[in-house]
Scaffold this motif. Sequence first.
Motif, PDB file in Angstrom:
ATOM      1  N   THR A   1      -8.578  11.080   0.354  1.00 55.23           N
ATOM      2  CA  THR A   1      -9.449   9.966   0.731  1.00 55.23           C
ATOM      3  C   THR A   1     -10.906  10.430   0.820  1.00 55.23           C
ATOM      4  O   THR A   1     -11.184  11.445   1.441  1.00 55.23           O
TER       5      THR A   1
ATOM      6  N   THR B   1      -4.476   9.162  -7.324  1.00 55.15           N
ATOM      7  CA  THR B   1      -3.258   8.669  -6.689  1.00 55.15           C
ATOM      8  C   THR B   1      -2.310   8.014  -7.691  1.00 55.15           C
ATOM      9  O   THR B   1      -1.090   8.234  -7.648  1.00 55.15           O
TER      10      THR B   1
ATOM     11  N   ILE C   1       0.877  -1.165   0.000  1.00 50.41           N
ATOM     12  CA  ILE C   1       0.000   0.000   0.000  1.00 50.41           C
ATOM     13  C   ILE C   1       0.911   1.210   0.000  1.00 50.41           C
ATOM     14  O   ILE C   1       1.892   1.256   0.760  1.00 50.41           O
TER      15      ILE C   1
ATOM     16  N   ASN D   1       4.978   2.181   8.978  1.00 45.79           N
ATOM     17  CA  ASN D   1       4.861   1.339   7.779  1.00 45.79           C
ATOM     18  C   ASN D   1       5.648   0.035   7.915  1.00 45.79           C
ATOM     19  O   ASN D   1       6.268  -0.436   6.966  1.00 45.79           O
TER      20      ASN D   1
ATOM     21  N   ASP E   1       4.945   6.939   1.786  1.00 45.90           N
ATOM     22  CA  ASP E   1       4.704   5.739   2.588  1.00 45.90           C
ATOM     23  C   ASP E   1       4.571   4.516   1.692  1.00 45.90           C
ATOM     24  O   ASP E   1       3.833   4.550   0.713  1.00 45.90           O
TER      25      ASP E   1
ATOM     26  N   ASP F   1      -6.536   0.271   4.916  1.00 43.67           N
ATOM     27  CA  ASP F   1      -5.320  -0.057   5.671  1.00 43.67           C
ATOM     28  C   ASP F   1      -4.574  -1.240   5.074  1.00 43.67           C
ATOM     29  O   ASP F   1      -3.354  -1.296   5.142  1.00 43.67           O
TER      30      ASP F   1
ATOM     31  N   GLU G   1      -3.943   9.488  -0.408  1.00 42.66           N
ATOM     32  CA  GLU G   1      -4.809   8.356  -0.112  1.00 42.66           C
ATOM     33  C   GLU G   1      -3.936   7.114  -0.116  1.00 42.66           C
ATOM     34  O   GLU G   1      -2.888   7.097  -0.761  1.00 42.66           O
ATOM     35  N   ARG G   2      -4.369   6.075   0.585  1.00 42.35           N
ATOM     36  CA  ARG G   2      -3.621   4.813   0.570  1.00 42.35           C
ATOM     37  C   ARG G   2      -4.183   3.951  -0.546  1.00 42.35           C
ATOM     38  O   ARG G   2      -5.383   3.702  -0.576  1.00 42.35           O
TER      39      ARG G   2
ATOM     40  N   HIS H   1       0.856   4.499   8.956  1.00 44.47           N
ATOM     41  CA  HIS H   1       1.821   5.561   8.689  1.00 44.47           C
ATOM     42  C   HIS H   1       1.862   6.593   9.813  1.00 44.47           C
ATOM     43  O   HIS H   1       2.601   7.556   9.735  1.00 44.47           O
TER      44      HIS H   1
ATOM     45  N   MET I   1      -7.138   9.589   7.866  1.00 42.53           N
ATOM     46  CA  MET I   1      -6.962  10.019   6.477  1.00 42.53           C
ATOM     47  C   MET I   1      -7.540  11.409   6.226  1.00 42.53           C
ATOM     48  O   MET I   1      -7.462  11.914   5.105  1.00 42.53           O
TER      49      MET I   1
ATOM     50  N   LYS J   1       1.261   5.612  -0.224  1.00 41.24           N
ATOM     51  CA  LYS J   1       0.579   6.893   0.021  1.00 41.24           C
ATOM     52  C   LYS J   1       1.561   7.988  -0.360  1.00 41.24           C
ATOM     53  O   LYS J   1       2.754   7.890  -0.071  1.00 41.24           O
TER      54      LYS J   1
END
Lengths: 278, 496
Positions: free
Chosen positions: B303, A69, A35, B239, A84, A216, A43-44, B202, B294, A37
């Motif tokens: 998000t 993204t 994942i 992470n 991330d 997540d 956003e993830r 994160h 988020m 970011k």
Amino acid sequence: MSKILEKEYFSKNVAKIVLDAPEIAKSRKPGHFVIIKIGDKGERIPLTIASSDPEKGTVTLVVQKVGVTSDKLLALEVGDEVTDVVGPLGEATHIENVGTVLCAGGGVGVAPLLPIVEGFKKAGNRVITVLAARSKDLVILEEQMREFSDEVIIMTDDGTYGKKGLVTLGMEEVIQREKVNLSVVIGPAIMMKFAALTTKKYNIKTYASLNTIMVDGTGMCGACRVEVGGKTKFVCVDGPEFNAHEVDFDQMLMRLGAYKDQEYAAYQKYLETEETVA
Amino acid sequence: MENIAEYLKAERSQEWRDEVRKSMKTKLRLEKVRVQMSEEDPNVRNTNNIEVNTGLSVEEAVLEAQRCIDCPTPTCMTGCPVGINIPKFVKKIETEDFLGAAAVLKDTNGLPAVCGRVCPQEKQCEAQCFYTIKLGKPAVAIGHLERFAADFEQKSGQIAIPEVAKSNKIKLGVVGSGPAGLAASGDLAKFGYDVTVFEALHEIGGVLKYGIPEFRLPNDVVDVEIESLKQMGVKFRTNFIVGKTASFEDLKEDGFKAFFVGSGAGLPRFMNIPGENYNGIFSSNEYLTRVNLMNAANPEYDTPVHSGKLVAVIGGGNTAMDSVRTAKRLGADRSMIIYRRSEAEMPARLEEVKHAKEEGIEFMNLHNPLEYYADDKGMVKSMKVQKMELGEPDSSGRRRPIAIEGSEFILEVDTVVVSVGVSPNPIVPAALPKLEITDWGTIVVDKDTMQSTTIPEIFAGGDIVRGGATVILAMGDGRKAAAGMHKYIQEKIKAN
Ligand SMILES: Cc1cc2nc3c(=O)[nH]c(=O)nc-3n(C[C@H](O)[C@H](O)[C@H](O)COP(=O)(O)OP(=O)(O)OC[C@H]3O[C@@H](n4cnc5c(N)ncnc54)[C@H](O)[C@@H]3O)c2cc1C
Ligand SMILES: Cc1cc2nc3c(=O)[nH]c(=O)nc-3n(C[C@H](O)[C@H](O)[C@H](O)COP(=O)(O)OP(=O)(O)OC[C@H]3O[C@@H](n4cnc5c(N)ncnc54)[C@H](O)[C@@H]3O)c2cc1C
Ligand code: SF4
Ligand code: SF4
Ligand code: FES
């Protein structure tokens, strides 16, 4: 933070990105995803690890630009950092030598299919890959797929390249022609649904790798849930691969649409601001 | 601290304590009324994210501290899971030595600014206060005073960083950065260990960051405490999922000698009723994560989140209250709690229920959802709800809800948040096949040392052991485990 070490475009909207991520590279198995970011406000989003090099400590992603993204990621250059990156996530693909494997991919599913095609080939299988797209310029990763496939069949909706017709037509052609021991399908839910119906007719064991919406990726939120065999499963920890004949694709299709309007609006807004900046 | 009673007595007979006690007649102290913490206007605050409770002023804090009669046997302390020396810090406040009060808190509680805000005081310290048990009057506002002293210290810019023993260069790992992990890492650093906290997300803070909303616990408050830990030498790796990014074996090869697992109860439960997977139906974890972690409600963040107009939240705990009040803040016309028991059985903190009511939350207690219905795009549009009544007490001691046949009706909704509990996070147990776990998936540990019953170098605490508890219980576990790990490592060193 993970530095981008290499970047190469396969086509206008698809690129390969090599990231510096030594721990993930060491632990990763085919089928795993990360994942990522970008920035504090990002956003993830989940992306399959296409390949990894434990020695160099790198992982490779193949990213298709579809929204905010993925666009932001492809806008980064070599030397930039992805804020991330976490992984490897999910259960690894069950790669074995089974004989002949029929892989089918379409849309956002083609990128995550690549490491699976590679894995089955390297395990000694005969691999036949069917790639589907609406028209010629949307066909991606053909060359990369050819490298690990005994045969690649291209299907386009409008017949501008390869054969005219849906992915299922190409699959059916192979199944009628020779014995297929296993099938793997990745793509839009609707495509996977019909691909699964096709293989079911012939009783061919089929895996679908589900690309649901995730937050997540560790089983904490349930955003990725979908019914498989009548039970609710979390794709990020129970999957992403499931027996395609048991997946409730209609439900998945519906759940994928949850933020469609918002995502579309956000992307339009993003593109506008990008233009004004540029 | 071999004998706590002796120690408390000695502390209490110090000159300054005698003086404070004598400075005012007990009768006068008992006549005072409990302070009311001021709050933001309910009709304004339910449209923004600012903290609801505004804190005590210096005058209010001192007046409230005067109510405490400094009991020879402070029963309040028996209600605090980490045994804060409550009369001592309260009397420090009375003498206006606020930094001194904060220091007392920090002797046993690394996160007083957090606990002062989120502890269920009415069930813990305040439930055992002399005022509550002997006088039937409102308890000394221990929670408010704790928050006051901790906030005072945070604002003073003179945060005392606890003393750290000389580094022994022994590497220890902490899995998860929730309250359990933070508490453990602080104590381990004090003992001189080289501590690394691994966090899957994160952000650092666990539920304190992704769960509990800003209007109840501002992130800044948590960040100050994390900063203190960093200054004590604790390292943080975000992470990083232990069991995925690297295995325990990998980390051991890297030199880690033992681990504290505080991985929490992150797996949301659903009710498995028809239609529960429609769009617009979320777990409270997803809903709160989108908004808190988020920042989904802020258009500058990428998000998305559903800002429903007719929102039903299923459940009666803190998580349900946080979700329903968040929905109101995102612009819902109706934000409803649907809870199958009555208000008396609600597990949420009293204050949160009160605040929710003030903010216009509707409570449909003694109601239970049966099924959801969606429009042709799969968006939830209504739900079937059944009325309940209370029967005989069940194994939890609470009266069992019984469905009233024929009472079903249809409720219009466009967003549903399911907040009926969480299960232990399975990642760590799955990575350690030898680990003894219960049928519920919680890790089995020795209750004094928090050491795993089957893998000696693994210690655990917080929700992954208790299956869902409180911030302060998680912290208490973290501290106990730190002591257990210290003992384990020292014994190993001696044996070699
Ligand atoms: C386990 C997993 C592995 C994946 N691996 C890859 C990969 O290797 N390479 C890659 O390019 N993509 C991959 N995806 C898909 C990728 O995560 C999405 O394309 C990405 O989230 C889109 O984010 P965005 O912000 O760019 O677009 P958004 O703004 O979120 O979406 C843009 C459009 O794409 C649609 N969309 C969004 N997410 C998905 C999805 N998961 N599936 C189908 N349509 C979607 C939306 O409905 C919308 O119309 C994977 C997804 C999963 C769950
Ligand atoms: C919305 C909400 C409101 C609440 N309100 C209150 C309240 O008012 N008062 C109160 O006392 N309690 C409250 N609680 C309960 C309280 O927050 C929890 O009991 C407490 O946070 C448990 O702490 P923990 O450290 O065990 O776990 P958590 O806080 O859950 O932290 C665990 C952390 O570990 C991480 N993690 C998990 N697995 C791994 C891994 N393998 N590797 C690395 N990291 C990992 C997770 O990402 C997470 O950050 C509330 C809970 C929620 C959800
Ligand atoms: S930590 Fe919690 S229980 Fe203990 S004194 Fe403070 S508010 Fe009370
Ligand atoms: S029991 Fe109440 S009055 Fe007595 S010391 Fe504790 S807080 Fe003060
Ligand atoms: S993405 Fe949150 S549980 Fe799967």
